[in-house]
Design a protein around this motif. Structure first.
Motif, PDB file in Angstrom:
ATOM      1  N   VAL A 120      10.482  -5.679   8.853  1.00 38.15           N
ATOM      2  CA  VAL A 120      10.297  -6.086   7.152  1.00 38.15           C
ATOM      3  C   VAL A 120      11.700  -6.023   6.482  1.00 38.15           C
ATOM      4  CG1 VAL A 120       8.128  -5.076   7.204  1.00 38.15           C
ATOM      5  CG2 VAL A 120      10.159  -3.729   6.764  1.00 38.15           C
ATOM      6  N   THR A 172      11.777  -5.918   3.137  1.00 40.01           N
ATOM      7  CA  THR A 172      11.957  -5.146   2.089  1.00 40.01           C
ATOM      8  C   THR A 172      11.757  -3.676   2.429  1.00 40.01           C
ATOM      9  OG1 THR A 172       9.547  -5.273   1.607  1.00 40.01           O
ATOM     10  CG2 THR A 172      10.714  -7.059   0.613  1.00 40.01           C
ATOM     11  N   PRO A 188      10.248  -0.083   1.984  1.00 43.60           N
ATOM     12  CA  PRO A 188       8.816   0.456   1.594  1.00 43.60           C
ATOM     13  C   PRO A 188       8.910   1.526   0.263  1.00 43.60           C
ATOM     14  CG  PRO A 188       9.739   1.646   3.644  1.00 43.60           C
ATOM     15  CD  PRO A 188      10.677   0.377   3.350  1.00 43.60           C
ATOM     16  N   GLN A 189       8.080   1.632  -0.382  1.00 42.89           N
ATOM     17  CA  GLN A 189       8.021   2.752  -1.494  1.00 42.89           C
ATOM     18  C   GLN A 189       7.906   4.121  -0.672  1.00 42.89           C
ATOM     19  OE1 GLN A 189       8.063   2.506  -4.724  1.00 42.89           O
ATOM     20  NE2 GLN A 189       7.660   0.121  -5.007  1.00 42.89           N
ATOM     21  N   GLU A 190       7.267   4.213   0.448  1.00 43.25           N
ATOM     22  CA  GLU A 190       7.239   5.561   0.925  1.00 43.25           C
ATOM     23  C   GLU A 190       7.738   5.274   2.444  1.00 43.25           C
ATOM     24  OE1 GLU A 190       3.420   6.955   0.509  1.00 43.25           O
ATOM     25  OE2 GLU A 190       3.771   7.482  -1.782  1.00 43.25           O
ATOM     26  N   MET A 191       8.412   6.412   2.985  1.00 49.13           N
ATOM     27  CA  MET A 191       8.608   6.143   4.530  1.00 49.13           C
ATOM     28  C   MET A 191       8.732   7.527   5.064  1.00 49.13           C
ATOM     29  SD  MET A 191      12.536   5.077   4.113  1.00 49.13           S
ATOM     30  CE  MET A 191      12.936   4.958   5.956  1.00 49.13           C
ATOM     31  N   ARG A 204      10.511   6.382  -2.660  1.00 42.44           N
ATOM     32  CA  ARG A 204      11.696   5.569  -3.000  1.00 42.44           C
ATOM     33  C   ARG A 204      12.069   5.907  -4.706  1.00 42.44           C
ATOM     34  NH1 ARG A 204      10.930  -0.512  -2.633  1.00 42.44           N
ATOM     35  NH2 ARG A 204      10.649  -0.556  -4.740  1.00 42.44           N
TER      36      ARG A 204
END
Length: 332
Positions: A32, A34, A36-39, A70
């Protein structure tokens, strides 16, 4: 990468743990593009040591996960100076006149560090050099969602107005717009190569002090694929120490990779492609939020594997950056 570290090297007894070593090509790039908002990230589940250690042979059963959300992101779909997230120079104290960021004698003090032997000056379209008119020099190019910080040789006609430097280049910092205590900080980039080429992504304390410093990524331009991750701190006696490792990533100049550092209460963990590669116990002076810096310097007096620019140095150097992101730890 701090522009003060060389002063410490001159007189301090420094703790240095550096070891060249390969990072397997199995550290594949994330598919990916981009962030991620969460990881989540995996870290060792033991007590970190006072000295940094490589994590080449981690037992998968000994790892625990840290979850994050994020808090900062720039994927460079637009010019970096249009977002309000970045400034194109080193920050100054409250007494530093705002006008001196943009031109006149002394303005170069916030746009390079001569002590480090750097041979570039950091510019932006508003910068005037010694003069009183904006030179319109823009080292930041955005193409297809990728930011390139461009370093270019200065023509003879501009040498005097640009303080007789060899190159113009660019720096971006988030001081004044974003700083964070603890969390994960990451850049996805390619590392340029060549004599005198010194790309970096690093962090300093928002209160203006030094150290602490977290060097998430520094490239040794004369040594293709050689990158460095380092922690800097000061012990109670006042002596500055640093500890870090070199890693070999053969395709670092041609392929995008993720480089990051996770700052927890008890440890700092460095990552390549989100795999932990080194860690160290957090030093005592890591108490203030830190801001991010990304830059392309040209020429280094003290940082090995870079050297001074010469006739073999490329006329134009491009530090490609896909994105820069920061995350906070969910439990914090």
């Amino acid at each position: 990468m701090t522009r003060k570290i060389t002063a410490a090297i001159g007189f301090a007894t420094i703790l240095v743990v550096t070891s060249a070593g390969g990072v397997e090509s199995a550290l594949a790039q994330a598919n990916v593009e981009t962030a991620p908002q969460e990881m989540s990230l995996q870290i060792a589940n033991d007590a970190p040591g006072e000295q940094c250690r490589r994590l080449d042979q981690l037992d998968p059963t000994s790892l625990i996960r840290v979850t994050l959300h994020r808090t900062f992101h720039d994927d460079f779909d637009a010019h970096p100076l249009s977002s309000g997230l970045w400034v194109p120079h080193y920050a100054g104290g409250a007494a530093w006149p705002e006008a001196q960021y943009w031109g006149g004698n002394g303005s170069d003090a916030k746009r390079k560090d001569a002590w480090n032997g750097e041979q570039q000056i950091y510019v932006d379209p508003k910068y005037q050099g010694r003069g009183t008119v904006a030179l319109g020099l823009d080292p930041f190019k955005v193409r297809n969602g990728v930011l390139s910080i461009m370093a270019s040789r200065i023509p003879v006609s501009l040498k005097d107005v640009l303080f007789n430097n060899e190159y113009v280049s660019g720096i971006l910092t988030t001081q004044g717009s974003f700083a964070q205590k603890y969390g994960y900080f990451e850049i996805r980039s390619k590392l340029p190569v060549g004599t005198g080429v010194w790309p970096a992504f690093w962090m300093l304390a928002d209160n203006g002090g030094w150290p602490p410093e977290i060097d998430i990524l520094e490239g040794r331009g004369k040594q293709r694929g050689d990158l460095v991750m380092t922690t800097h701190w000061r012990i109670p006696s006042g002596v500055v120490q640093h500890c870090g490792f070199d890693f070999l990533l053969p395709d670092a100049a041609t392929a995008f990779h993720d480089y990051g550092a996770l700052w927890l209460r008890d440890r700092l963990v460095y990552f390549i492609d989100r795999r932990p590669v080194a860690d160290i116990k957090v030093p005592d002076d890591f108490s203030d939020p830190m801001y991010m810096i990304v830059n392309l310097a040209m020429g280094a007096k003290y940082f090995g594997g870079v050297g001074f620019v010469d006739g073999e140095s490329p006329d134009v150097v491009e530090f490609e950056i896909d994105r820069i992101s920061a995350y906070q730890i969910d439990s914090y």
